[in-house]
Each structure stands twice: as C-alpha cells, then as structure tokens.
Design a protein around this motif. Structure first.
Motif, PDB file in Angstrom:
ATOM      1  N   LEU A 147       0.721  -1.370   0.280  1.00  0.00           N
ATOM      2  CA  LEU A 147      -0.156   0.007   0.326  1.00  0.00           C
ATOM      3  C   LEU A 147       0.861   1.229  -0.474  1.00  0.00           C
ATOM      4  O   LEU A 147       1.213   2.046  -0.190  1.00  0.00           O
ATOM      5  N   PHE A 148       1.688   1.371   0.339  1.00  0.00           N
ATOM      6  CA  PHE A 148       2.891   2.382   0.792  1.00  0.00           C
ATOM      7  C   PHE A 148       3.698   2.840  -0.076  1.00  0.00           C
ATOM      8  O   PHE A 148       4.521   3.862  -0.486  1.00  0.00           O
ATOM      9  N   ILE A 149       4.142   1.643  -0.441  1.00  0.00           N
ATOM     10  CA  ILE A 149       4.944   1.871  -2.131  1.00  0.00           C
ATOM     11  C   ILE A 149       4.415   2.219  -3.301  1.00  0.00           C
ATOM     12  O   ILE A 149       4.441   3.246  -3.924  1.00  0.00           O
ATOM     13  N   TYR A 150       2.729   1.676  -3.122  1.00  0.00           N
ATOM     14  CA  TYR A 150       1.537   2.366  -4.684  1.00  0.00           C
ATOM     15  C   TYR A 150       1.737   3.983  -3.758  1.00  0.00           C
ATOM     16  O   TYR A 150       1.833   4.865  -5.305  1.00  0.00           O
ATOM     17  N   LYS A 151       1.173   4.275  -2.737  1.00  0.00           N
ATOM     18  CA  LYS A 151       1.429   5.574  -2.736  1.00  0.00           C
ATOM     19  C   LYS A 151       2.613   6.639  -2.955  1.00  0.00           C
ATOM     20  O   LYS A 151       2.139   6.950  -3.702  1.00  0.00           O
ATOM     21  N   ALA A 152       3.442   5.836  -2.433  1.00  0.00           N
ATOM     22  CA  ALA A 152       4.876   7.243  -2.747  1.00  0.00           C
ATOM     23  C   ALA A 152       4.902   7.036  -3.899  1.00  0.00           C
ATOM     24  O   ALA A 152       5.641   7.995  -5.024  1.00  0.00           O
ATOM     25  N   LYS A 153       4.992   5.824  -5.295  1.00  0.00           N
ATOM     26  CA  LYS A 153       4.758   6.189  -6.846  1.00  0.00           C
ATOM     27  C   LYS A 153       3.277   6.998  -7.348  1.00  0.00           C
ATOM     28  O   LYS A 153       3.820   7.367  -8.275  1.00  0.00           O
ATOM     29  N   LEU A 154       2.876   7.563  -5.974  1.00  0.00           N
ATOM     30  CA  LEU A 154       1.991   8.225  -6.677  1.00  0.00           C
ATOM     31  C   LEU A 154       0.963   7.892  -7.932  1.00  0.00           C
ATOM     32  O   LEU A 154       0.364   8.340  -8.467  1.00  0.00           O
ATOM     33  N   LYS A 155       0.333   6.542  -7.555  1.00  0.00           N
ATOM     34  CA  LYS A 155      -0.505   5.942  -8.503  1.00  0.00           C
ATOM     35  C   LYS A 155      -1.764   5.981  -8.156  1.00  0.00           C
ATOM     36  O   LYS A 155      -1.680   7.130  -7.030  1.00  0.00           O
ATOM     37  N   PRO A 156      -2.773   5.881  -9.375  1.00  0.00           N
ATOM     38  CA  PRO A 156      -4.264   6.507  -8.761  1.00  0.00           C
ATOM     39  C   PRO A 156      -4.634   6.217  -7.407  1.00  0.00           C
ATOM     40  O   PRO A 156      -4.419   5.398  -7.113  1.00  0.00           O
ATOM     41  N   GLY A 157      -5.483   7.601  -6.655  1.00  0.00           N
ATOM     42  CA  GLY A 157      -6.085   7.634  -5.752  1.00  0.00           C
ATOM     43  C   GLY A 157      -5.094   7.649  -4.310  1.00  0.00           C
ATOM     44  O   GLY A 157      -5.409   6.885  -3.392  1.00  0.00           O
ATOM     45  N   TRP A 158      -3.442   7.842  -5.164  1.00  0.00           N
ATOM     46  CA  TRP A 158      -2.840   7.729  -3.906  1.00  0.00           C
ATOM     47  C   TRP A 158      -2.877   8.477  -2.971  1.00  0.00           C
ATOM     48  O   TRP A 158      -2.923   8.516  -1.514  1.00  0.00           O
ATOM     49  N   THR A 159      -3.699   9.940  -2.967  1.00  0.00           N
ATOM     50  CA  THR A 159      -3.925  10.738  -1.910  1.00  0.00           C
ATOM     51  C   THR A 159      -4.886  10.635  -0.651  1.00  0.00           C
ATOM     52  O   THR A 159      -4.985  10.488   0.437  1.00  0.00           O
TER      53      THR A 159
END
Lengths: 483, 54
Positions: free
Chosen positions: A467-479
C-alpha cells in the motif's frame, strides 16, 4: 510563483513534497533535494535482512515519479542554509552538492521562498568505537540489509555443524529505533527455525531500554485479561517464548571483532561475544550548517546541539518532573525563520519520551524519541498543508498542527514472515507522547492503545508494504491512502 | 512447538513473565481466528488513524 524546497526524500519529505505539489499545482515550484536516487520503504528492510525480500522489492527510482508529479528533483545533498541570503542578494538559498544525475561533486545554490527540512538522520556509527569497522551489520538502509543477509546466511551455514552466537539490539546508550532491532531478532529466530539451525544458535538481545518493551516511548499499557498490562509483560513474554535472553539498560561502549563491550545502568561492565551482530547505530542530525548574510556561522541559532532543527517546541522544560505533553511541537515552524519548517526525524524533540536514565558512572543510557513511521508521514503532510496555505492565503494563514502528544500511531512489528506461519505484533498507541495530565498514571488512552501477536498482524504488515509503495509511487488514488 | 517446561527455567530471567500456552500459540496462526482478528485490528487501527489525522 513561489518556490518550496524540500530537503530529503524519505517518508516525511516525500509525503510533504508530493502533497505540496498536488495542492500548489503548476503555479508554484516544488524542488526536492535528496542524495538518494531511490525511495526506500524502510520497514521492509527487515525482510531484506533475512533474505525474504530482495532489495528491488523495497526501493524504486524517484526520478520518474517526480517527473510525473512535476517536482524538480535534484539528486544532491543539502550542505548549508542561508536564510538571510548572501553577498549578492538578500534572497534565501541553500547550497547543495550533487551525488548523481551526472553532476557528482558539483555544487549549486537554490533559492527558496519556503524550506522544509526532512533530511532524516545521520547514522552515527562513529559514536561507538568499532561500530563502523565492519564487525557488525545494520538494517537501516536497503544496502545494509542486503549485506546483513549475506552475513547472516554464512552464520546459518556454520550453524549446521557448530554452535553460533547472534547478538541483536542497539549499539549505543542513546539509540532510538529499538523496534527495528526487535523485528530483526524475531525474524532471525523465525528463519533459523525454518532452516533447521535454531538448536545451534544462541540468540541474545542487548538494548539501552531500562525495561523490555520501552521502545523509546516509555512503554505502553493495554487491556489484557481484565488488566492494564504493560508492554514489558508483552515483550518479555515474546522473548521468553522464543528462547531469547536479554541484556537491558546497556550502553555498548566499544565493538571489536566478535565482541561487544557494554556498561549497564548499575555501573557494571561486561562483554558479549558474537559470531553475527546487528546493532542499530545512534542517530544525529545530518550536519547541515547555517550562515548569515555576512558569512558568519548561525548553525546554533537554527539547529539544536544534536544537529536537529529547532521548531516550535518548549526546549527549556528542564527536569523530567517538569515535562508536559504541551512541550512538544505543533506546527514544526522554526522560531527564528518563519519560512522554515522541519518534519520527520529532522526536527529537534524537546526532550526524551522515556524517562531519562544514566549509569552510576554518569553515562546516559536511555532510548531517544522515535519520530518515524506514521507520525513522520502525518507531520510531513501537515507541514506541507501549512506551507501551501502560506503561499496561497498569505503570511497570516493558520498553520496546521500535528502534535505527537495528540496523535496516535499504528505500528506493526514483524516477528517472522510467512503468509500462513508468520506473526507480527500489531500495536496502536494513543497518544505517542504520553500526556500525564489528561491520562494520569499511564499517560495514554487505554481504549485506543492495544496490541496483540498473530498472523493477522503479519497480513497487515504485508498489505502496508504494498500500500505505501503504491502511494509513494503516486499511483491513482494515492492521496486517499492515510499516512 | 516448544512446551513451556522447555523454555522457562527456575529463577532464570524469564521465570517471572507470562509464557503463552500451546493453545494461545495455536490461535496465533489459526486461519479462521486470525481472519476475525484481522478485521478487528483493522477497524481499531482505522479509528486511531482517523483520530490522528485531526
């Protein structure tokens, strides 16, 4: 157009930079200065250190992510801050020295309107003689963890035929990050069982905590079996169950090949031999300097003696008996220069969270305050919010607040990886910094502070990794993913 | 699975703490029970995360 410069691209700096850019849009500039080309999800370094993950699974290159976000990425280390400008101009600037992008060694000046210091820690191996001489390993960076696994596997190989001794813990009396060592020792124990070499391994814990389960936050209490049980019971139970003895209240004073010397709180000294040791180094500020317009050194004005940046904390609270939750910073704004903020490990805490201790010889032996993980991300986001408002609404904008004395933290400490046989300690603590005025005695709200060990915790830890690697990559919905 | 008698020794460092019984250790990796705990822990953590985000 305003320019925000963020020094550091770790958990806190990356969070601050990406949210600030998202909120500021193309009208304003966000520059990130960080010496690393890759972002590292540090909690999973533990699994790299026991060979359960590769380095590639815990890092990714920053440049494409920042290019997508419209962030100006400089692979460089910040060297100095000039908050009043220099000879040529009154404009604030920092100096940087490139570590990549084909400009290695080149220096440059970058002006700023707002500055966020998220430089994280310097791993201060030099504080303990011998700790930086290759006798021990660490899991603080992905590369360190890769090396730790190589050395661990050699010990596992030897343990097939002969007894081996493993020592894990903190390498100095003033260390923080006990949780990482806690995770590593139990992952080693778990892997040793899987490899069939546990019977030939003596695994021992050494730590500067005055009691097991202090974790640098003075421990915690949780409801268990009709009691408010201390994290000491929780931790001692786990060490006992896994057959791991412990040395606590220890300042590792010197490390030699195969031997660690230590001093205890009672003033006595001892030695512990090892075939493999992972000892966490103490943290210090990264060594940023600050200069006035005329070139005079004003580092002491901006930074505390330990190298961390001063913010809106109460630094003169004095003795432990005077400490209050309200001493802790709320906005992370530098008191001298209002356009400078610090977040994550880079801000100077007002005092310890654990009760200060020292040996009868006067050697300080106590964990220093952790500022990692969830608090680090939340603080980074709030600082970004404040800077965004200052830029968009003007200098009178209300600053966002994120006191660690009013903030909880969710922590999942791995005790062995495996989708069906893994375990982890899933903990929450609320608030991180105990508030003895609001919650007399325990300092924390028992309804929101809990912990338990089990496979469910491991699943959560595994999900958080992705989840956090996905977020850090700024993938859709990261905010939408919380810190 | 090690029994308590094999882990704890009289008046050793670990003699005065709680040591989980075999049933407790079994439940820690029991898939059905842990799935229930997974839901429960997630709900608890989400509450703390929401409180911490102001």
């Amino acid at each position: 157009m305003a320019r925000l410069v963020v020094m550091g691209g770790g958990v806190s700096g990356h969070t601050a930079a990406t949210f600030a850019k998202d909120w500021l849009g193309d009208e304003h500039e966000v520059v990130v200065v960080t010496p690393n080309s890759q972002w590292n999800w540090i909690p999973s370094n533990i699994w790299v250190g026991v060979g359960q993950m590769s380095k590639e699974e815990v890092v990714f290159p920053l440049a494409p992510v920042y290019e997508k976000a419209g962030i100006d990425f400089r692979q460089a280390k910040a060297v100095s801050i000039h908050p009043n400008g220099g000879e040529k101009s009154d404009k604030e600037y920092i100096t940087i020295e490139y570590t990549g992008q084909g400009k290695e060694g080149q220096t440059e000046e970058i002006t700023y309107d707002y500055l966020i210091n998220a430089t994280g820690p310097k791993l201060n191996f030099g504080a303990t003689p011998g700790l930086d001489e290759g006798h021990t390993v660490s899991v603080c960076t992905a590369d360190h963890a890769v090396h730790a696994n190589l050395e661990l596997k050699k010990v596992f190989e030897k343990a097939k035929t002969e007894k081996q001794k493993i020592l894990v813990g903190t390498g100095h009396g003033m260390c923080t990050c006990q949780g990482a060592a806690f995770e590593y020792i139990f992952n080693i124990e778990h892997e040793a069982n899987k490899a069939g070499v546990r019977d030939n391994l003596e695994i021992k814990w050494i730590s500067n905590e005055s009691f097991l389960g202090d974790f640098g936050i003075g421990g915690l209490h949780m409801k268990r079996g009709g009691y408010a049980a201390s994290s000491r019971l929780f931790a001692e139970s786990l060490y006992s169950e896994r057959g791991i003895p412990w040395i606590i209240g220890a300042h590792v004073s010197k490390v030699e090949a195969g031997k660690a010397h230590y001093e205890l709180l009672d003033g006595s000294t001892g030695e512990e031999e090892f075939d493999f040791a992972m000892l966490i180094p103490p943290f210090a500020g990264v060594g940023l300097k600050a200069y006035d317009k005329d070139g005079s050194d004003i580092t002491d004005t901006i930074f505390a003696p330990n190298g961390f940046m001063k913010v809106d904390a109460k630094y003169d609270a004095g003795a432990y008996e005077n400490w209050k939750a309200s001493d802790w910073p709320r906005t992370y704004q530098n008191p001298t220069y209002s356009n400078m903020f610090a977040c994550g490990i880079a801000f100077a805490p007002p005092h310890l969270i654990s009760k200060p201790m020292s040996s009868v010889n006067g050697t300080p032996i106590n964990p220093t305050p952790p500022r990692t993980g969830m608090p680090s991300g939340i603080i980074g986001k709030n600082v970004a919010h404040s800077v965004t408002d200052l830029i968009k609404k003007g200098p009178d904008a209300h600053l966002h607040e994120a006191s660690m004395a009013e903030m909880g933290a969710a922590c999942v400490a791995s005790a062995g990886k495996g989708l069906t046989d893994g375990t982890a300690a899933a903990l929450t603590v609320y608030p991180v910094v105990p508030d003895f005025e609001k919650y007399p005695g325990l300092g924390r709200d028992l309804d929101y502070t809990f912990g338990e060990i089990g496979l469910a915790g491991h699943w959560i830890k595994h999900i958080l990794h992705h989840l956090f690697i996905y977020k850090a990559k700024l993938k859709p919905g990261w905010t939408l993913i919380p810190e | 699975m090690q029994r308590i008698e094999e882990t704890v020794k009289p008046y050793d460092q670990n003699f005065t703490t709680m040591v989980p019984t075999g049933f407790v250790k079994f439940m820690r990796t029991c898939l059905i029970w842990q799935f229930i705990r997974f839901i429960a822990i997630n709900i608890k953590m989400i509450i703390v995360v929401r409180k911490s985000h102001g």
